[in-house]
Scaffold this active site. Structure first.
Site, PDB file in Angstrom:
ATOM      1  N   ARG A  23     -70.743 122.490 -54.518  1.00  0.00           N
ATOM      2  CA  ARG A  23     -71.773 122.885 -53.923  1.00  0.00           C
ATOM      3  C   ARG A  23     -71.499 122.094 -52.257  1.00  0.00           C
ATOM      4  NH1 ARG A  23     -73.215 116.636 -56.357  1.00  0.00           N
ATOM      5  NH2 ARG A  23     -72.386 117.735 -58.304  1.00  0.00           N
TER       6      ARG A  23
ATOM      7  N   ASN B  99     -62.593 111.364 -45.790  1.00  0.00           N
ATOM      8  CA  ASN B  99     -62.986 112.055 -46.577  1.00  0.00           C
ATOM      9  C   ASN B  99     -64.618 113.361 -45.617  1.00  0.00           C
ATOM     10  OD1 ASN B  99     -65.348 114.479 -49.083  1.00  0.00           O
ATOM     11  ND2 ASN B  99     -64.331 113.046 -50.219  1.00  0.00           N
TER      12      ASN B  99
ATOM     13  N   GLU C 124     -58.975 116.516 -54.110  1.00  0.00           N
ATOM     14  CA  GLU C 124     -59.999 115.891 -55.269  1.00  0.00           C
ATOM     15  C   GLU C 124     -60.625 117.311 -56.170  1.00  0.00           C
ATOM     16  OE1 GLU C 124     -63.642 113.430 -54.045  1.00  0.00           O
ATOM     17  OE2 GLU C 124     -61.578 112.259 -53.124  1.00  0.00           O
TER      18      GLU C 124
ATOM     19  N   HIS D 298     -63.329 117.615 -52.172  1.00  0.00           N
ATOM     20  CA  HIS D 298     -63.597 118.008 -53.697  1.00  0.00           C
ATOM     21  C   HIS D 298     -64.008 118.703 -53.109  1.00  0.00           C
ATOM     22  CE1 HIS D 298     -65.350 115.912 -57.289  1.00  0.00           C
ATOM     23  NE2 HIS D 298     -64.509 116.824 -57.429  1.00  0.00           N
TER      24      HIS D 298
ATOM     25  N   HIS E  84     -69.018 116.258 -46.706  1.00  0.00           N
ATOM     26  CA  HIS E  84     -70.780 116.384 -46.474  1.00  0.00           C
ATOM     27  C   HIS E  84     -70.318 117.150 -44.935  1.00  0.00           C
ATOM     28  CE1 HIS E  84     -71.349 114.134 -50.025  1.00  0.00           C
ATOM     29  NE2 HIS E  84     -70.887 113.535 -49.821  1.00  0.00           N
TER      30      HIS E  84
ATOM     31  N   GLU F 113     -56.443 105.851 -57.797  1.00  0.00           N
ATOM     32  CA  GLU F 113     -57.147 105.248 -56.334  1.00  0.00           C
ATOM     33  C   GLU F 113     -58.868 104.379 -57.803  1.00  0.00           C
ATOM     34  OE1 GLU F 113     -59.407 109.096 -54.255  1.00  0.00           O
ATOM     35  OE2 GLU F 113     -60.788 107.498 -54.009  1.00  0.00           O
TER      36      GLU F 113
ATOM     37  N   THR G 175     -69.594 111.071 -57.290  1.00  0.00           N
ATOM     38  CA  THR G 175     -68.246 110.633 -58.754  1.00  0.00           C
ATOM     39  C   THR G 175     -69.092 109.330 -58.684  1.00  0.00           C
ATOM     40  OG1 THR G 175     -66.662 112.214 -57.429  1.00  0.00           O
ATOM     41  CG2 THR G 175     -66.553 110.998 -59.552  1.00  0.00           C
TER      42      THR G 175
ATOM     43  N   ARG H  19     -65.334 121.308 -55.497  1.00  0.00           N
ATOM     44  CA  ARG H  19     -66.358 120.660 -57.180  1.00  0.00           C
ATOM     45  C   ARG H  19     -66.350 122.618 -57.749  1.00  0.00           C
ATOM     46  NH1 ARG H  19     -69.370 115.490 -56.992  1.00  0.00           N
ATOM     47  NH2 ARG H  19     -69.419 116.246 -59.170  1.00  0.00           N
TER      48      ARG H  19
ATOM     49  N   HIS I 153     -64.640 104.884 -52.716  1.00  0.00           N
ATOM     50  CA  HIS I 153     -66.574 105.319 -52.643  1.00  0.00           C
ATOM     51  C   HIS I 153     -67.432 104.549 -52.829  1.00  0.00           C
ATOM     52  CE1 HIS I 153     -69.449 106.970 -55.339  1.00  0.00           C
ATOM     53  NE2 HIS I 153     -69.080 107.782 -55.199  1.00  0.00           N
TER      54      HIS I 153
END
Ligand code: PXP
Length: 241
Positions: free
Chosen positions: A48, A6, A69, A42, A9, A152, A102, A44, A190
């Site tokens: 962000r 992922n 996601e 993801h 970031h 998941e 999340t 969102r 996660h």
């Protein structure tokens, strides 16, 4: 066992300055060179970190597979079904505007027409759908009723408590076995880190891990390729013992 990296970031860092570096497309390529089996982002509602343009660029550049996601928001689902080429997989997640990340799995309700509609639209666009849920047997049974091929399991509780005992790990083991026994592909993610990933990676029914924050954090010190390589080595090592 597949490791999906992922890269949200990487975009978080870019958005801190609203500039054009670091570039998620470059990050995805580096992760793939280091052995990532897929790339996860993801999109969102508040944009962000990952932006629409990132998803558009990534669907074209990713050579493995893209796992998108998203929350079941009409506008985001529409975007996911229109971007070309389509993402291979969509993981539906709960999304709250104020949360830092999340926080839990989807609260599934049989009568949730918004979620059913999102699943139907994604599936009719040829996208494989996975539901991000807590490792509860009842929720897994409900997920099956939604007609998706994959779930998941949220590993957040395990990530917070693994130093204090095996309760959350046992819960993940039971959930993974149950999911597989009713015909679901089982993914997990996660809060997984270099310290806590191996017991989860060793659960035989889990076939895909989604890991972001820890890999991107350690990339600051090791470089992204090395960070992915080290995670991949841990995951494979847990699987082979
Ligand atoms: N899986 C899902 C569905 C997520 O929402 C996230 C966080 O975006 C992750 C996995 C990765 O979590 P982490 O960044 O803590 O590795």
């Amino acid at each position: 066992m597949r490791l999906y990296v992922n890269i949200d970031h990487v975009a978080t860092l870019r958005e801190a300055r609203k500039t054009d570096e670091p570039d998620p497309v470059q990050a995805a390529a580096a992760a793939e060179r280091a052995g990532a089996d897929g790339i996860t982002v993801h999109l969102r509602e508040d944009r962000r970190h990952i932006q629409d343009a990132d998803v558009t660029a990534l669907t074209r550049s990713v050579r493995t597979v893209l796992n998108l996601e998203l929350g079941a928001h009409t506008e985001i689902v529409r975007f996911a079904t229109r971007v070309q080429p389509r993402p291979f997989q969509a993981t539906l997640v709960p999304e709250k505007r104020q949360e830092i990340t999340t926080e839990g799995g989807l609260a599934l309700r049989r009568t949730d027409r918004r979620l059913r509609g999102a699943i139907a639209r994604l599936q009719s666009a040829g996208i494989r759908v996975s539901l991000f849920i807590d490792p509860s047997l009842r929720t897994i049974d409900l997920a099956k009723e939604f007609g998706v091929p994959a779930i998941e399991l949220h590993t957040g509780r395990y990530a917070h408590t693994w130093r204090r005992g095996t309760k959350a790990l046992d819960e993940l083991r039971r959930a993974a076995a149950h999911g597989k026994s009713i015909g679901l592909a089982v993914h997990a993610g996660h809060g997984l880190t270099y310290q806590n990933v191996q017991p989860v990676a060793a659960i035989p029914e889990i076939e895909e891990l989604n890991i972001g924050h820890s890999i991107v954090s350690n990339a600051v010190f090791w470089g992204l390729e090395e960070a992915v390589r080290r995670m991949k080595t841990l995951v494979n090592g847990a699987r082979n013992t």
